[in-house]
Design a protein around this motif. Structure first.
Motif, PDB file in Angstrom:
ATOM      1  N   SER A   1       0.826  -1.206   0.000  1.00 52.34           N
ATOM      2  CA  SER A   1       0.000   0.000   0.000  1.00 52.34           C
ATOM      3  C   SER A   1       0.863   1.260   0.000  1.00 52.34           C
ATOM      4  O   SER A   1       0.599   2.209  -0.749  1.00 52.34           O
ATOM      5  CB  SER A   1      -0.919  -0.009   1.221  1.00 52.34           C
ATOM      6  OG  SER A   1      -1.609   1.207   1.329  1.00 52.34           O
ATOM      7  N   ALA A   2       1.894   1.273   0.838  1.00 54.37           N
ATOM      8  CA  ALA A   2       2.779   2.440   0.903  1.00 54.37           C
ATOM      9  C   ALA A   2       3.493   2.645  -0.428  1.00 54.37           C
ATOM     10  O   ALA A   2       3.617   3.770  -0.917  1.00 54.37           O
ATOM     11  CB  ALA A   2       3.794   2.275   2.030  1.00 54.37           C
ATOM     12  N   GLN A   3       3.945   1.556  -1.038  1.00 57.54           N
ATOM     13  CA  GLN A   3       4.615   1.661  -2.330  1.00 57.54           C
ATOM     14  C   GLN A   3       3.661   2.191  -3.394  1.00 57.54           C
ATOM     15  O   GLN A   3       4.025   3.056  -4.192  1.00 57.54           O
ATOM     16  CB  GLN A   3       5.161   0.301  -2.752  1.00 57.54           C
ATOM     17  CG  GLN A   3       5.858   0.339  -4.093  1.00 57.54           C
ATOM     18  CD  GLN A   3       6.334  -1.035  -4.535  1.00 57.54           C
ATOM     19  OE1 GLN A   3       6.096  -2.035  -3.877  1.00 57.54           O
ATOM     20  NE2 GLN A   3       7.006  -1.077  -5.656  1.00 57.54           N
ATOM     21  N   SER A   4       2.445   1.711  -3.379  1.00 55.82           N
ATOM     22  CA  SER A   4       1.443   2.152  -4.346  1.00 55.82           C
ATOM     23  C   SER A   4       1.137   3.639  -4.187  1.00 55.82           C
ATOM     24  O   SER A   4       1.039   4.378  -5.180  1.00 55.82           O
ATOM     25  CB  SER A   4       0.173   1.326  -4.177  1.00 55.82           C
ATOM     26  OG  SER A   4      -0.834   1.779  -5.020  1.00 55.82           O
ATOM     27  N   ARG A   5       0.991   4.081  -2.940  1.00 55.57           N
ATOM     28  CA  ARG A   5       0.728   5.502  -2.685  1.00 55.57           C
ATOM     29  C   ARG A   5       1.884   6.369  -3.163  1.00 55.57           C
ATOM     30  O   ARG A   5       1.678   7.431  -3.767  1.00 55.57           O
ATOM     31  CB  ARG A   5       0.502   5.736  -1.190  1.00 55.57           C
ATOM     32  CG  ARG A   5      -0.831   5.229  -0.697  1.00 55.57           C
ATOM     33  CD  ARG A   5      -0.998   5.362   0.809  1.00 55.57           C
ATOM     34  NE  ARG A   5      -0.603   6.673   1.298  1.00 55.57           N
ATOM     35  CZ  ARG A   5      -0.225   6.904   2.555  1.00 55.57           C
ATOM     36  NH1 ARG A   5      -0.200   5.929   3.445  1.00 55.57           N
ATOM     37  NH2 ARG A   5       0.101   8.113   2.931  1.00 55.57           N
ATOM     38  N   PHE A   6       3.108   5.920  -2.908  1.00 58.13           N
ATOM     39  CA  PHE A   6       4.286   6.676  -3.331  1.00 58.13           C
ATOM     40  C   PHE A   6       4.345   6.776  -4.850  1.00 58.13           C
ATOM     41  O   PHE A   6       4.568   7.856  -5.410  1.00 58.13           O
ATOM     42  CB  PHE A   6       5.559   6.013  -2.793  1.00 58.13           C
ATOM     43  CG  PHE A   6       6.799   6.841  -3.003  1.00 58.13           C
ATOM     44  CD1 PHE A   6       7.218   7.717  -2.019  1.00 58.13           C
ATOM     45  CD2 PHE A   6       7.530   6.749  -4.175  1.00 58.13           C
ATOM     46  CE1 PHE A   6       8.357   8.490  -2.208  1.00 58.13           C
ATOM     47  CE2 PHE A   6       8.661   7.516  -4.374  1.00 58.13           C
ATOM     48  CZ  PHE A   6       9.080   8.387  -3.390  1.00 58.13           C
ATOM     49  N   GLU A   7       4.135   5.650  -5.529  1.00 63.51           N
ATOM     50  CA  GLU A   7       4.184   5.643  -6.990  1.00 63.51           C
ATOM     51  C   GLU A   7       3.084   6.510  -7.606  1.00 63.51           C
ATOM     52  O   GLU A   7       3.323   7.218  -8.589  1.00 63.51           O
ATOM     53  CB  GLU A   7       4.087   4.216  -7.510  1.00 63.51           C
ATOM     54  CG  GLU A   7       5.338   3.402  -7.255  1.00 63.51           C
ATOM     55  CD  GLU A   7       5.191   1.942  -7.650  1.00 63.51           C
ATOM     56  OE1 GLU A   7       4.075   1.508  -7.998  1.00 63.51           O
ATOM     57  OE2 GLU A   7       6.215   1.236  -7.606  1.00 63.51           O
ATOM     58  N   ALA A   8       1.894   6.465  -7.027  1.00 69.22           N
ATOM     59  CA  ALA A   8       0.797   7.292  -7.538  1.00 69.22           C
ATOM     60  C   ALA A   8       1.128   8.775  -7.384  1.00 69.22           C
ATOM     61  O   ALA A   8       0.878   9.575  -8.294  1.00 69.22           O
ATOM     62  CB  ALA A   8      -0.500   6.956  -6.806  1.00 69.22           C
ATOM     63  N   SER A   9       1.719   9.135  -6.262  1.00 65.51           N
ATOM     64  CA  SER A   9       2.115  10.525  -6.044  1.00 65.51           C
ATOM     65  C   SER A   9       3.182  10.949  -7.042  1.00 65.51           C
ATOM     66  O   SER A   9       3.128  12.051  -7.599  1.00 65.51           O
ATOM     67  CB  SER A   9       2.630  10.701  -4.614  1.00 65.51           C
ATOM     68  OG  SER A   9       3.115  12.004  -4.424  1.00 65.51           O
ATOM     69  N   ALA A  10       4.136  10.072  -7.285  1.00 63.17           N
ATOM     70  CA  ALA A  10       5.196  10.394  -8.249  1.00 63.17           C
ATOM     71  C   ALA A  10       4.617  10.569  -9.656  1.00 63.17           C
ATOM     72  O   ALA A  10       5.020  11.479 -10.388  1.00 63.17           O
ATOM     73  CB  ALA A  10       6.250   9.296  -8.245  1.00 63.17           C
ATOM     74  N   ARG A  11       3.650   9.721 -10.027  1.00 62.47           N
ATOM     75  CA  ARG A  11       3.019   9.849 -11.344  1.00 62.47           C
ATOM     76  C   ARG A  11       2.261  11.170 -11.469  1.00 62.47           C
ATOM     77  O   ARG A  11       2.321  11.837 -12.502  1.00 62.47           O
ATOM     78  CB  ARG A  11       2.073   8.668 -11.593  1.00 62.47           C
ATOM     79  CG  ARG A  11       2.765   7.485 -12.198  1.00 62.47           C
ATOM     80  CD  ARG A  11       1.766   6.426 -12.659  1.00 62.47           C
ATOM     81  NE  ARG A  11       2.083   5.199 -11.944  1.00 62.47           N
ATOM     82  CZ  ARG A  11       1.416   4.700 -10.914  1.00 62.47           C
ATOM     83  NH1 ARG A  11       0.319   5.267 -10.504  1.00 62.47           N
ATOM     84  NH2 ARG A  11       1.812   3.614 -10.313  1.00 62.47           N
ATOM     85  N   ARG A  12       1.535  11.528 -10.407  1.00 64.24           N
ATOM     86  CA  ARG A  12       0.791  12.795 -10.439  1.00 64.24           C
ATOM     87  C   ARG A  12       1.741  13.975 -10.577  1.00 64.24           C
ATOM     88  O   ARG A  12       1.478  14.918 -11.337  1.00 64.24           O
ATOM     89  CB  ARG A  12      -0.066  12.949  -9.183  1.00 64.24           C
ATOM     90  CG  ARG A  12      -1.288  12.064  -9.151  1.00 64.24           C
ATOM     91  CD  ARG A  12      -2.230  12.431  -8.021  1.00 64.24           C
ATOM     92  NE  ARG A  12      -1.620  12.332  -6.706  1.00 64.24           N
ATOM     93  CZ  ARG A  12      -1.676  11.249  -5.931  1.00 64.24           C
ATOM     94  NH1 ARG A  12      -2.296  10.153  -6.353  1.00 64.24           N
ATOM     95  NH2 ARG A  12      -1.118  11.237  -4.739  1.00 64.24           N
ATOM     96  N   THR A  13       2.866  13.928  -9.885  1.00 63.62           N
ATOM     97  CA  THR A  13       3.840  15.014  -9.965  1.00 63.62           C
ATOM     98  C   THR A  13       4.475  15.072 -11.349  1.00 63.62           C
ATOM     99  O   THR A  13       4.705  16.160 -11.894  1.00 63.62           O
ATOM    100  CB  THR A  13       4.933  14.837  -8.890  1.00 63.62           C
ATOM    101  OG1 THR A  13       4.309  14.830  -7.604  1.00 63.62           O
ATOM    102  CG2 THR A  13       5.947  15.963  -8.935  1.00 63.62           C
ATOM    103  N   ALA A  14       4.749  13.913 -11.932  1.00 63.45           N
ATOM    104  CA  ALA A  14       5.341  13.882 -13.278  1.00 63.45           C
ATOM    105  C   ALA A  14       4.367  14.432 -14.312  1.00 63.45           C
ATOM    106  O   ALA A  14       4.775  15.111 -15.260  1.00 63.45           O
ATOM    107  CB  ALA A  14       5.749  12.463 -13.638  1.00 63.45           C
ATOM    108  N   ALA A  15       3.080  14.174 -14.126  1.00 64.15           N
ATOM    109  CA  ALA A  15       2.070  14.635 -15.077  1.00 64.15           C
ATOM    110  C   ALA A  15       1.837  16.146 -14.961  1.00 64.15           C
ATOM    111  O   ALA A  15       1.646  16.827 -15.969  1.00 64.15           O
ATOM    112  CB  ALA A  15       0.757  13.890 -14.856  1.00 64.15           C
TER     113      ALA A  15
END
Length: 69
Positions: free
Chosen positions: A13-27
Motif C-alpha cells: 500500500s505504501a509503495q502504491s501511494r508513493f508511486e501514484a504521487s510520483a506519477r501525479r507530480t510527473a504529469a
C-alpha cells in the motif's frame, strides 16, 4: 503469521501511494506540489513502520522456535 501478511499488505500500500504521487507530480509538476511531497513523506513513514512490524514478527517467530527446539 498474521502480522507478516499485514506488514506485507502495508508495504504494498505504501509503495502504491508513493508511486501514484510520483506519477501525479510527473504529469503536472506544479499542481499541489506541497501536497504530493507530504504524501511521499507519509508513504515513506508507513513503509518504514511496516518494515519494523515485519522484522519484529520475524524475531518473535525465531524466539518461539528457539524456545520450542
Amino acid at each position: 503469521m498474521q502480522a507478516t501478511s499485514i506488514a506485507a499488505a502495508g508495504l504494498m500500500s505504501a509503495q502504491s501511494r508513493f508511486e501514484a504521487s510520483a506519477r501525479r507530480t510527473a504529469a503536472a509538476p506544479f499542481d499541489n506540489l506541497e501536497q504530493e511531497v507530504v504524501e511521499r513523506i507519509e508513504s515513506e513513514s508507513a513503509f518504514k513502520a511496516n518494515v519494523a512490524v515485519a522484522k519484529t514478527a520475524d524475531e518473535m517467530m525465531g524466539t518461539l522456535l528457539d524456545i520450542l527446539v
